[in-house]
Design an enzyme around this catalytic site. Structure first.
Site, mmCIF file in Angstrom:
data_model
loop_
_atom_site.group_PDB
_atom_site.id
_atom_site.type_symbol
_atom_site.label_atom_id
_atom_site.label_comp_id
_atom_site.label_asym_id
_atom_site.label_seq_id
_atom_site.Cartn_x
_atom_site.Cartn_y
_atom_site.Cartn_z
ATOM 1 N N ASP A 291 2.204 -40.147 22.764
ATOM 2 C CA ASP A 291 1.098 -40.201 22.057
ATOM 3 C C ASP A 291 0.953 -38.797 20.797
ATOM 4 O O ASP A 291 1.745 -37.859 20.961
ATOM 5 C CB ASP A 291 -0.347 -40.638 22.450
ATOM 6 C CG ASP A 291 -0.937 -41.540 21.332
ATOM 7 O OD1 ASP A 291 -0.554 -41.799 20.721
ATOM 8 O OD2 ASP A 291 -2.306 -42.556 21.641
HETATM 9 C C1 BGC Z 1 -2.553 -44.235 19.171
HETATM 10 C C2 BGC Z 1 -1.268 -44.806 18.986
HETATM 11 C C3 BGC Z 1 -0.731 -45.385 18.387
HETATM 12 C C4 BGC Z 1 -0.888 -43.758 17.365
HETATM 13 C C5 BGC Z 1 0.784 -43.735 16.327
HETATM 14 C C6 BGC Z 1 -3.040 -42.668 18.339
HETATM 15 O O1 BGC Z 1 -3.642 -41.867 17.585
HETATM 16 O O2 BGC Z 1 -3.164 -43.638 20.128
HETATM 17 O O3 BGC Z 1 -2.109 -46.593 20.328
HETATM 18 O O4 BGC Z 1 0.140 -46.160 18.158
HETATM 19 O O5 BGC Z 1 -1.982 -43.060 17.235
HETATM 20 O O6 BGC Z 1 -0.361 -44.565 15.605
#
Ligand code: BGC
Length: 749
Positions: A291
């Site tokens: 993430d």
């Molecule tokens: C979120 C993810 C997301 C990623 C990319 C993160 O802050 O937890 O679910 O896919 O950002 O945008």
């Protein structure tokens, strides 16, 4: 020589394995031909070029359009960054792709990812809303639509489905999941993967799915985002892991790590999760991405002293790609030179990335997703809007309808009141991807106006969502007085759920409840259209009004869908996938709890020393699986074909469901099982089957379920997975509260 030719030539020279077409090289299989091509390419790559393939950077957008963070364009050109997210449109992705293809030595194309969670530009309801449809075919169709639009806008990869079980509505991200139940979560996860990926990733209308967030992110302590998770291996494996696994079994090619630590080890450094379980137990052969900056966060988590150490931990745990953190970019080379990571470990990560690029077919044609005509025709097409409408209709849940105050009639004078009635932005929810409020044709108010006879609708906003301003009350009350019925559109704003949007109070914010109670005193029929991304505590409001319809954030076509439901052009059929608590103190509350040694008996409410609260009932406001229709359904003749099951055997159960009301409609028939005695305590009920069935008024349908032994399996005391003989109860009914039951015995033979 152009670089596509460069790369083809290079690969072709090294191995005579380049068959340019590999449309049969589809999903999820460690395809030999692709593996050979990957290895041939890997042999050509320098250490720096390999590391570049493990790097994923965001592109930044501002009001004038997309701009890359300073230095990122260079990172693409120099091969330091092999993958990009948050960039879309054919024009923009082509521009970036040209940098990678034309300016780097090997011309390896970029992978473009984006959070296409519930639609790209045509938005369906938020994922929690979609789950309330209990309609797997429709959920798959919705993901298919999202994939077609996203792919037509140059994208290869969505960061969905989110498969985190959500039992705590304080956690804002329950809006992005499929609710509280493991079995339903598994089915929905698989449906979404099928929708995104189709059955041939080399087609230009499919995109890679990403199972997230591995693992147990939904169990963040006290419902606070990014918080720690601590649970037994039994709960992890029984409740939280199965939906991720179901998505992987359905062919999902990528997995995203979660932000939380689990049993003291942050997910992005967690080898138990990312290697032992994911790869060794489940046989996952796709790619693991972190993430957003999750490797860097190993430092504040307190398991790495600096980025270098964090990078080593992440790669050793099984991470292939670093989202946005730049840790792999900055430190992997040194770690390899120091012998802390072997080049073969890096090679494996790079293989996992490159294989996807071959599977998509972008190694052969980096611009195959860049077709402006297709983009124009696909994005926000009539067909896609119809899918969004269909999904929105199916997701709304009618929670109360006293004296059949709904549906509205064309000629009735309606006062529409509330801060969300005329909002386009709020219809879209938190992850709106590339969705724009301008694409919404009608707000709920506008669509009600279209449905009603001319001049019958009067709108007053009344109050804001989240301020103390009561100055609009008197006008709203006046409008209500002049109306036959009052529709109040209230709830949370779009940004009050989703990531980093947790709350400890789950009442309607601001002065909305106050306005509801003042209007309810006028003795006019009041309908609450309740917009939310989570289960809220709205007991007072439910009591005060005559009807409640939970519409979530219903998407681009949500206004029309909601109004058509209010006027019975469509019939409500959604059911809750998350329990609605009476108050926050009951949380976490879910239907499949255990009996305890001192279960509370509602027939003996004065008994002390029972598992109960002094100040609130144990029961929820509305149980999991609950939802009404304008028609009614009666269940009868619940019959098992046998009352014993042999090991490995199967039973058949049938039930008659009759539409006893005045409308044709759909019912979600739900099957739950209880295992009475086992080596470990078992839930009082577990969902094990369901069917959404359309039944005409007056008609009876016989619904049949097969009960197989694997539906009775669980992690036994020694953590082996299997069944134990004994008595089981099967419940079949309209929601998780059903007492419509029969028993059978699983024999020891
Ligand atoms: C979120 C993810 C997301 C990623 C990319 C993160 O802050 O937890 O679910 O896919 O950002 O945008």
């Amino acid at each position: 020589m152009n670089t596509i030719n460069k790369i083809l030539l290079a690969i072709g020279l090294l191995a005579s394995v380049v068959a340019c077409k590999h449309s049969a090289d589809t999903i999820g299989h460690n395809n030999d031909k692709i593996s050979q091509r990957v290895d041939s390419l890997l042999n050509l790559m320098t250490l720096e070029e390999k590391i570049g393939q493990t790097v994923l950077f965001t592109s930044r957008w501002d009001v004038t359009g997309p701009v890359l963070r300073e230095g990122e364009e260079d990172a693409i050109k120099t091969g330091k960054c092999g993958n990009i997210f948050n960039a879309h449109t054919v024009e923009y992705t082509r521009k970036l792709q040209e940098l990678a293809v034309n300016e780097t030595r090997l011309g390896i194309p970029l992978l473009f990812g984006y959070d296409v969670i519930h639609g790209h530009q045509t938005l369906t309801p938020i994922s929690l809303g979609e789950s309330a449809s209990w309609d797997l075919k429709l959920i798959e169709k919705s993901a298919r639509m999202a994939a077609r639009e996203a792919a037509a806008s140059g994208l290869h990869w969505t960061f969905a489905p989110m498969c985190d079980i959500g039992r705590d509505p304080r956690w804002g991200r329950v809006s992005e999941g499929a609710g509280e139940d493991t079995f339903l979560g598994e089915q929905i996860a698989a449906a979404r993967v099928r929708g995104f990926q189709g059955n041939d990733l080399s087609q230009t209308n499919t995109i890679l799915a990403c199972v997230k967030h591995m693992a147990a992110y939904g169990a963040s302590l006290a419902g606070r985002d990014y918080n720690s998770v601590d649970m037994s291996d039994r709960v992890l494996r029984e409740t939280y892991l199965p939906p991720y696994k179901a998505a992987i079994d359905a062919g999902a090619r990528t997995v995203m790590t979660s932000f939380n630590d689990l049993d003291g080890v942050p997910a992005s450094a967690n080898r138990y999760l990312l290697t032992d379980i994911l790869r060794d137990e489940w046989g996952f052969d796709g790619m693991v991405v972190t993430d957003y900056t999750a490797i860097n966060e190993l430092i504040p988590h307190g398991v790495a002293k600096d980025e270098y150490e964090a990078g080593v931990l992440a790669m050793k745990a099984g991470v292939d790609m670093d989202m946005e953190g730049g840790v792999f970019m900055d430190h992997l080379k040194e770690a390899i030179e120091n012998g802390e990571i072997s080049e073969e470990e890096l090679n494996n990560a790079v293989r996992n990335v490159l294989r996807l690029k071959f599977e998509l077919g972008i190694m052969d044609d980096p611009f195959k997703y860049c077709n402006v005509v297709r983009e124009r025709e696909e994005v926000l097409s009539e067909k896609n809007r119809e899918t969004a409408y269909e999904m929105a209709v199916a997701s709304c849940v009618l929670l109360k309808n006293e004296a059949n105050v709904l549906p509205l009639k064309k000629d009735e004078k309606v006062a529409v009141i509330g801060p969300l009635a005329n909002s386009k932005r709020d219809l879209l929810g938190s992850w709106k991807a590339a969705g724009k409020p301008q694409a919404v044709e009608a707000t709920i108010l506008e669509a009600i106006t279209t449905n009603a006879a001319k001049g019958k609708v009067h709108f007053v906003k009344g109050c804001d969502v989240n301020t103390e301003d009561r100055s609009g009350f008197s006008k709203a009350i006046q409008a209500a007085k002049n109306a036959d019925k009052v529709v109040m559109v209230m709830g949370e704003k779009w940004n009050m759920s989703g990531e980093a949007a947790c709350r400890t109070k789950l009442d309607l914010p601001g002065v909305q409840t106050d306005l509801i109670s003042q209007i309810a005193q006028l003795n006019k029929p009041v309908i609450l259209v309740y917009m939310t991304g989570r289960s809220m505590t709205i007991e007072k409001e439910v009591e005060a009004v005559d009807a409640v319809m939970n519409v979530w954030y219903p998407g681009t076509e949500g206004g029309r869908a909601v109004a058509d439901l209010l006027y019975a052009k469509q019939i409500p059929s959604g059911k809750l996938t998350m329990t609605m608590p009476r108050n926050v103190g009951q949380i976490p509350i879910y239907y499949n709890y255990k009996n305890t040694g001192r279960p509370f008996n509602p027939e003996k409410p004065k008994d002390t020393y029972k598992s109960r609260y002094l100040d609130v009932e144990n029961t929820p406001l509305f149980p999991f699986g609950y939802g009404l229709s304008y028609t009614t359904f009666a269940y009868s003749k619940l019959l098992l074909d046998k009352n014993t099951m042999n090991q490995g055997g199967e039973l058949n159960i049938t039930v008659d469901v009759t539409n006893t009301g005045d409308y044709d409609g759909s019912e979600v028939v739900q099957l739950y099982i209880r295992d009475h005695v086992a080596s470990v305590t078992r839930p009082l009920k577990e969902l094990k089957g369901f069917e959404k069935v359309f039944i005409r008024k007056g008609e009876t349908k016989t619904i049949r379920f097969a009960i197989t032994e694997d539906m009775l399996a669980f992690f036994r005391q020694d953590m082996s997975f299997g069944t134990e003989p004994g008595t089981f109860t099967v419940f079949v009914g309209a929601d998780s509260d059903t007492q419509n039951q029969v028993e059978f015995t699983l024999l020891n033979q």
